[in-house]
Design a protein around this motif. Structure first.
Motif, PDB file in Angstrom:
ATOM      1  N   PRO A 185       1.142  -1.171  -0.132  1.00 54.52           N
ATOM      2  CA  PRO A 185       0.327  -0.485   0.297  1.00 54.52           C
ATOM      3  C   PRO A 185       1.291   1.128   0.184  1.00 54.52           C
ATOM      4  CG  PRO A 185      -0.876  -1.550   2.196  1.00 54.52           C
ATOM      5  CD  PRO A 185       1.027  -1.350   1.627  1.00 54.52           C
ATOM      6  N   THR A 186       0.444   2.043  -0.889  1.00 57.24           N
ATOM      7  CA  THR A 186       1.389   3.517  -1.028  1.00 57.24           C
ATOM      8  C   THR A 186       1.289   4.276   0.605  1.00 57.24           C
ATOM      9  OG1 THR A 186      -0.796   4.229  -1.057  1.00 57.24           O
ATOM     10  CG2 THR A 186       0.735   4.038  -3.029  1.00 57.24           C
ATOM     11  N   GLU A 188       2.239   2.846   3.302  1.00 59.85           N
ATOM     12  CA  GLU A 188       2.949   1.897   4.253  1.00 59.85           C
ATOM     13  C   GLU A 188       4.313   2.320   4.456  1.00 59.85           C
ATOM     14  OE1 GLU A 188       3.114  -3.433   5.632  1.00 59.85           O
ATOM     15  OE2 GLU A 188       1.215  -2.401   5.072  1.00 59.85           O
ATOM     16  N   HIS A 286       2.561  -9.011   1.771  1.00 62.76           N
ATOM     17  CA  HIS A 286       1.686  -8.148   0.926  1.00 62.76           C
ATOM     18  C   HIS A 286       2.502  -8.981  -0.245  1.00 62.76           C
ATOM     19  CE1 HIS A 286       0.302  -5.209   3.291  1.00 62.76           C
ATOM     20  NE2 HIS A 286       1.345  -4.904   3.362  1.00 62.76           N
TER      21      HIS A 286
END
Length: 313
Positions: A185-186, A188, A286
């Protein structure tokens, strides 16, 4: 290498997929401890060579097969999700999927769902013959490649770990969609490590590796700590926050035997535990297939110890 050995490797890959990669690896630990005991008491390495680290529970066979089978099953699961074929009633499928943004969460409630990156789940639940066949094929391939790395090429490295890494990467590109380093995610951070956390890991890595080095030199067996670490993963199934430590203990074992120093074993164990934190976030966070952090760490540091330092000592 015989046809019987190939048959055994196929069976090892199938059985690893059937019971799950982590479960198979825990058996590696318990059988490894039994093998170490036999080696010390009777001078026989048959259990170590043919069972714990052979085609039965060798990570290059059973774990490699299980990882590939889980990734394949996960890919099939996602296809079912996209078509909503996991719900018997198409009307209900449209209603449920239309009312929820998180389709993966809905699909996870179905017993046929498999997370391709999860090595703890026995794939027996899929009842899919192809899942087992994939596991068996990768078990054979892992057996072949480890034989190539070791007896044929003689690479100065932990060849089992290198084989696990090789097929984890192949599996990622063959069955996964998250790329080699995952889709973050951007908002994180990829490496959200505090100094306190790194110090905590450095302390236990150094101390545990020193202990392993002491035992390895005393018994003249480099994988004594590794087998204990592998067996200890059984506590993960009790829901405990329990350390994964076999990368530390195996690197320490290699360093202890090759360099004849528990102090250097402790130092390399410290290197291993810190490296592991970064490798885990880089390759196994992820993601939709499993790339084994300990195998990468063991392969890298074993090459440094066995291939770079040891020849000059």
């Amino acid at each position: 290498m015989s046809l019987v050995a190939i048959l055994a490797a196929f069976g090892g890959g199938v059985f690893g997929a059937l019971i799950g990669g982590t479960t198979a690896f825990i058996f590696t630990g318990f059988l490894g401890m039994a093998g170490v005991a036999a080696a010390v008491a009777a001078g026989s390495t048959l259990i170590l060579d043919y069972v714990a680290f052979g085609p039965f529970f060798g990570p290059h066979v059973a774990f490699v097969g299980a990882v590939a089978a889980a990734a394949y099953a996960g890919r099939i699961s996602k296809k079912h999700l996209e078509s909503a074929t996991f719900i018997d009633n198409p009307v209900n499928a449209r209603t449920i999927l239309g009312d929820h943004e998180d389709k993966d969460k809905i699909f996870a409630e179905d017993d046929r769902h498999v997370d391709g990156a999860d090595t703890t789940v026995p794939l027996f639940k899929t009842t899919d013959p192809m899942v087992l066949i994939v596991g068996g094929i990768f078990g054979i391939l892992g057996y072949f490649v480890e034989y190539l790395y070791g007896p044929i090429l003689g690479i100065p490295i932990d060849t089992i770990a290198l084989t696990v890494v090789t097929f984890a990467i192949i599996t990622r590109f063959l069955f996964g969609h998250s790329g080699l380093t995952g889709i973050f995610p951007t908002d994180e951070k990829r490496f959200p490590f505090s100094g306190k956390m790194l110090l905590f890991n450095a302390i236990w890595g150094f101390a545990f590796a020193g202990l392993v080095g002491y035992a390895a030199i005393a018994l003249d067996i480099d994988n004594i700590g590794f087998t204990i670490s592998a067996a200890s993963l059984i506590f993960l199934y009790f829901g405990l926050k329990f350390p994964v430590s076999h990368h530390v203990s195996m690197v320490a074992g290699h360093a202890a035997i090759a360099l004849a120093s528990p102090w250097l074993a402790a130092l390399f164990g410290l290197f291993a535990v810190i490296t592991g934190e970064y490798v885990q976030r880089l390759f196994n966070t992820h993601v939709d297939t499993h790339i084994d952090m300990p195998a990468i760490v063991i392969a890298f540091w074993s090459f440094i110890v066995l291939g770079v330092i040891a020849p000059f000592i």
